[in-house]
Motif scaffolding. Sequence first.
Motif, short mmCIF file in Angstrom:
data_model
loop_
_atom_site.label_atom_id
_atom_site.label_comp_id
_atom_site.label_asym_id
_atom_site.label_seq_id
_atom_site.Cartn_x
_atom_site.Cartn_y
_atom_site.Cartn_z
N THR A 133 -9.96 -6.63 -10.13
CA THR A 133 -11.25 -5.95 -10.28
C THR A 133 -12.41 -6.79 -9.75
OG1 THR A 133 -11.37 -6.82 -12.55
CG2 THR A 133 -10.53 -4.58 -12.27
N ASP A 134 -12.25 -8.11 -9.72
CA ASP A 134 -13.31 -8.99 -9.21
C ASP A 134 -13.08 -9.33 -7.74
OD1 ASP A 134 -11.12 -10.59 -9.47
OD2 ASP A 134 -12.06 -12.08 -10.77
N LYS A 135 -12.29 -8.48 -7.04
CA LYS A 135 -12.02 -8.61 -5.61
C LYS A 135 -11.21 -9.86 -5.27
CE LYS A 135 -15.98 -5.85 -4.14
NZ LYS A 135 -17.18 -5.76 -3.28
N ARG A 136 -10.49 -10.37 -6.25
CA ARG A 136 -9.53 -11.42 -5.96
C ARG A 136 -8.16 -10.78 -5.74
NH1 ARG A 136 -9.43 -15.84 -10.40
NH2 ARG A 136 -9.70 -14.03 -11.78
N GLY A 137 -7.29 -11.55 -5.14
CA GLY A 137 -5.97 -11.02 -4.86
C GLY A 137 -5.00 -11.23 -6.01
N MET A 138 -3.87 -10.54 -5.93
CA MET A 138 -2.77 -10.75 -6.87
C MET A 138 -1.49 -10.87 -6.06
SD MET A 138 -3.48 -8.32 -10.18
CE MET A 138 -4.88 -8.63 -11.28
N TYR A 139 -0.65 -11.84 -6.43
CA TYR A 139 0.55 -12.15 -5.66
C TYR A 139 1.69 -12.51 -6.59
CZ TYR A 139 -3.08 -12.58 -2.13
OH TYR A 139 -4.16 -12.34 -1.32
N MET B 16 -2.00 -5.05 -16.29
CA MET B 16 -2.90 -6.20 -16.27
C MET B 16 -4.34 -5.71 -16.30
SD MET B 16 -1.12 -8.75 -13.48
CE MET B 16 -2.29 -10.07 -13.82
N GLU B 17 -5.11 -6.15 -17.25
CA GLU B 17 -6.49 -5.69 -17.39
C GLU B 17 -7.32 -6.01 -16.14
OE1 GLU B 17 -8.04 -3.76 -19.57
OE2 GLU B 17 -6.05 -3.45 -20.42
N ALA B 18 -6.98 -7.08 -15.45
CA ALA B 18 -7.75 -7.50 -14.28
C ALA B 18 -7.41 -6.70 -13.03
CB ALA B 18 -7.53 -8.99 -14.01
N SER B 19 -6.44 -5.80 -13.11
CA SER B 19 -5.98 -5.06 -11.93
C SER B 19 -6.70 -3.72 -11.79
CB SER B 19 -4.48 -4.82 -12.02
OG SER B 19 -4.05 -3.95 -10.98
N THR B 20 -7.07 -3.39 -10.57
CA THR B 20 -7.68 -2.08 -10.29
C THR B 20 -6.65 -0.96 -10.33
OG1 THR B 20 -7.39 -2.42 -7.90
CG2 THR B 20 -9.50 -3.09 -8.87
N ILE B 21 -5.37 -1.32 -10.31
CA ILE B 21 -4.31 -0.31 -10.32
C ILE B 21 -3.38 -0.54 -11.53
CG2 ILE B 21 -4.34 0.24 -7.87
CD1 ILE B 21 -2.10 -1.78 -7.45
N LYS B 22 -3.96 -0.99 -12.62
CA LYS B 22 -3.16 -1.36 -13.79
C LYS B 22 -2.40 -0.19 -14.39
CE LYS B 22 -7.04 -0.68 -16.98
NZ LYS B 22 -7.93 -1.30 -17.99
N ASP B 23 -2.86 1.05 -14.12
CA ASP B 23 -2.21 2.22 -14.71
C ASP B 23 -1.11 2.81 -13.82
OD1 ASP B 23 -3.88 2.09 -16.95
OD2 ASP B 23 -5.45 3.22 -15.93
N LEU B 24 -0.97 2.30 -12.62
CA LEU B 24 0.07 2.80 -11.71
C LEU B 24 1.36 2.04 -11.93
CD1 LEU B 24 -1.86 3.14 -8.30
CD2 LEU B 24 -1.35 4.94 -9.96
N LYS B 25 2.42 2.75 -12.28
CA LYS B 25 3.70 2.08 -12.48
C LYS B 25 4.34 1.69 -11.17
CE LYS B 25 4.95 3.98 -17.01
NZ LYS B 25 5.99 4.68 -17.79
N GLN B 26 3.98 2.40 -10.11
CA GLN B 26 4.61 2.14 -8.82
C GLN B 26 3.58 1.96 -7.72
OE1 GLN B 26 7.00 5.75 -8.75
NE2 GLN B 26 8.86 4.57 -9.09
N LEU B 27 3.95 1.15 -6.74
CA LEU B 27 3.19 1.02 -5.50
C LEU B 27 3.80 1.94 -4.46
CD1 LEU B 27 3.02 -2.89 -5.24
CD2 LEU B 27 1.36 -1.37 -6.34
N ARG B 28 2.96 2.59 -3.70
CA ARG B 28 3.43 3.39 -2.57
C ARG B 28 2.88 2.78 -1.29
NH1 ARG B 28 6.24 7.61 -4.14
NH2 ARG B 28 6.09 8.19 -6.34
#
Length: 585
Positions: free
Chosen positions: A395-401, A485-497
């Motif tokens: 959410t703060d425009k940092r990445g996640m890996y 993850m609370e810090a994620s902009t897509i925390k509610d998506l179980k899957q990535l497309r």
Amino acid sequence: MADIRLKRLLVVGLCLNLYSVTTRAGIITLHNKTDRDVFVSMYRSASSEKSGVHANGQSVIPIMIKKEGFVDIERPADDRVLGFSFIEKDLGSSIEADTFAKLAHVPVHLVSGDSLYFAVDGPELKGYDTVEYEVVLPAIAKLSNVKNQIKQVVTSSIAEYMKPLSQYVKKTSKAVQQNPHKDEVAQVRIGNELCMEEKAYLEKRMPNVKTALEKLLGRSVNSKNVPNIALVESGGGYRAMLCSIGWHLGITKLGVMDVVTYMVGLSGSTWSIGSWVASGLSIERFKEQLIPKTEQGIYSLSVPELMLLAGNLLVKAAYDQELTIIDLYGALLANALLKDFGDDRQKIYLSQQAKTIEGGDWPFPIYTAVRADEHAKQDWYEFTPYEIGATWIATDKRGMYIPSWAYGRTFFAGKSIDFAPEQSLGFQKGTFGAAIAGSVEEAIQKITESKKVLPPFDQVMDVMINTLGSQRITTAVANNFSFGMEASTIKDLKQLRLADGATEFNLPYPPVSGERPERKADILIFVDFADDSPTDFKRVEKYARDKGLKFPAIDYAAIENRVLTVFKDEHDAYSSFSNLHAVGE
């Protein structure tokens, strides 16, 4: 009823206020069926593509339609397009064509009947005529409900059947039992700084680059001035794969490959780069081994090959990971392109490439894909031998890996909650090259651009675009490592497309653009194996401008007329190296 022809124009300009239409051809009532106010303005295309903007000297304020309200307008007699949005500032006095294409719009003079309805489809605002709103949409909703009910029944039945099979696969599969990380919990890393492994690689690579650069230039180079040089290679299926091999062979002979730090691929070029690094061979030997494999295609399988492929798919299914046509496609690619690995061809992994590059003798490979869910907006994923992730997720425009060996696992709140083995390089090849993951609208565009579509099929296609346009034909699917993850902009998506990056632009620039500052390239060598280089390069430039990244001014006429074009920002006092753009013939 989106007008797909508008996407070919450079600019659209605001024509006149809704109430200033002088040619009366009936009244159209605009119904706002959403729970928010909607803003609308009338547009027409620019009179000259060269001029860029159609100026009319008017200052026009968009009209607001209150939620659940309506407004009457006069139907224009000529070719006018109604643009609409929840955000008033989206409706400027002039709009570039690429931007307008992403804005909700309807060719209002073609609206059937005397009403136009604004409604929300998922996250998108759309416009529907009476037939679409009162007949087509309810029918699609009913079909969707039936499809979901059938899916639930089938999924439940398969789940019961898969339980004993999954247990058997987990106990007997080599991919599971020989997984070096089978007892290791993976964690999500937040931040766009490079991982420790990549930093260690750079410490070993840069001295090698310095030595090679001095040999190439015939003079000494200060260690502080050794440039970060990146290859950015386009996609294009087998054509791009073969061109990529030829390009690598040529620059290796010239001594240029030894001064390259990063090589970034998309689609077909990832098939070349990924197979080459996995092989560990010289580019000359790799070419000799790969070329014969292309003669048979990817759809010819022997029974033993089919069994290897099926076993790989079963491992993924055993861990409740969704299978799509992209998985089969990737497994077929692995069967053909990784044939030299014999029975292990479906068990070759991206993380294994870390062993090949760790000494700094190879350029660092980066593979790419783009976000393919309904919320996607120029969001790129990157895959390296060490990590997989994206710069934009937090959410703060940092990445996640996450570690590459954990890709595909189920995660919650930043930790993996199963011990699934790493997805094979074959599956990932399918993801990188999932050009068939384009949307319905993109597919129809290709049809209409290559062949004239006559009535009534053009109206049918308009309805398909309007109701299904943003939906992907298919996508690659992986578990969302940032789920919960609370810090994620897509925390509610179980899957990535995910889809082939070419659905955004066919040059994988983002990983070396400077969004991750430690990886910012001083010299960018764009190698384009496609036939529409200027179009994609303009999108690259726009991406850089939108994100405030350094990028030189580009002479697009030069790109069209020369195979090799060099660009440098003469006003950047901190840059002593040129940006390069190479177009392969």
